[in-house]
Design a protein around this motif. Structure first.
Motif, PDB file in Angstrom:
ATOM      1  N   ASP A  81       0.873  -1.174   0.000  1.00  0.00           N
ATOM      2  CA  ASP A  81       0.000   0.000   0.000  1.00  0.00           C
ATOM      3  C   ASP A  81       0.910   1.224   0.000  1.00  0.00           C
ATOM      4  N   SER A 136      -2.771   3.934  -3.504  1.00  0.00           N
ATOM      5  CA  SER A 136      -3.175   2.689  -4.163  1.00  0.00           C
ATOM      6  C   SER A 136      -2.585   1.500  -3.421  1.00  0.00           C
ATOM      7  N   GLU A 154     -11.132   1.340  -1.533  1.00  0.00           N
ATOM      8  CA  GLU A 154     -10.202   0.292  -1.116  1.00  0.00           C
ATOM      9  C   GLU A 154     -10.870  -0.873  -0.377  1.00  0.00           C
ATOM     10  N   GLU A 202      -6.765  -1.242  -3.990  1.00  0.00           N
ATOM     11  CA  GLU A 202      -7.131   0.177  -3.868  1.00  0.00           C
ATOM     12  C   GLU A 202      -6.689   0.947  -5.110  1.00  0.00           C
TER      13      GLU A 202
END
Length: 255
Positions: A100, A112, A207, A238
């Motif tokens: 992440d 993301s 997410e 995500e």
């Protein structure tokens, strides 16, 4: 406060999205059996320096964190699913790893996450990862003018529940802009037709994250890493997206 971005501002956010995607691609490729989590953090750190970007994590110290994060990427392994603090751990065959990453480029942030299997996969891990990815796709598809936050949340939940996963709503999606976390909060379950109306210019991170056999999480002794309460594995997908008059723009799309 919720801010809507102009089309020009959304265009200005694209470099941040591309950079975040490139770091996740590079760290995913580098994640192999024997590679240390601290090596993945060092790789992300070097890419930040080379790009002239800024980390959103290294000085991050919200109320739920024991101290400033101190690293630049989250590395969650197996029963860890969120906020995994990189540590001295060499990846093993079959590990389920979530990366992440968020960074700021030219003052704009993107965020993301991706889950991968290192080495030999387990069927249950692949199913879990696939469910988060399909839930993310469903959530993005619901991010259209005329819908509401609850429509995104329910689209995510429908995918998870069809696979038998329960859902934790303590942590979820959020607004993205000049900072990493902003309004609105986007839980991974909700009621359709409820919540904030979606309008063009809204930039959010969606997410989905699920655990194999529970929806309860506990905080690791490091004060950051969130793990399943029963030791089951977790996965997380995500993207940062922009709501437009038409299809949503996925700013962190990977090649």
């Amino acid at each position: 406060m919720i801010e809507l971005r102009t089309p020009a501002e959304v265009e200005e956010m694209r470099p941040a999205g591309r950079f975040v995607a490139s770091v996740l691609e590079a760290t995913s490729r580098a994640a192999a059996v024997g590679v240390n989590l601290l090596e993945l953090d060092a790789l992300a750190h070097e890419m930040i320096r080379a790009a002239g970007a800024e980390s959103c994590y290294i000085d991050y110290h919200p109320s739920f964190g024991a101290s400033p994060f101190g690293k630049v990427i989250c590395t969650s392994v197996n029963d860890a699913v969120l906020h995994g603090l990189p540590r001295d751990y060499a990846l093993r065959d079959g590990d389920l790893l979530t990366l992440d990453f968020a960074a700021s480029v030219n003052g704009w942030v993107s965020d993301s996450a991706v889950s991968i299997v290192v080495g030999t996969p387990r069927d249950g891990d692949l199913r879990l990862i696939d469910t988060t990815q399909r839930a993310l796709t469903a959530g993005i598809a619901a991010a259209r003018p005329g819908n509401r936050i609850g429509d995104i949340s329910r689209a995510i939940a429908n995918v998870a529940k069809a696979e038998g996963y329960s859902i934790n709503t303590d942590f979820g999606g959020h607004g993205v802009g000049r900072t990493m976390h902003g309004d609105p909060h986007i839980p991974n379950d909700g009621r359709p037709g409820r919540g904030l109306p979606l309008k063009p210019g809204l930039v959010i991170a969606i997410e989905p994250w699920f655990l194999e056999t529970t929806d309860r999480i506990v905080t690791d002794a490091d004060g950051w890493t969130l793990k399943s309460a029963d030791g089951s594995r977790g996965a997380h997908s995500e993207h940062t997206i922009a709501v437009t008059e038409g299809d949503p723009i996925v700013l962190t799309a990977r090649s």
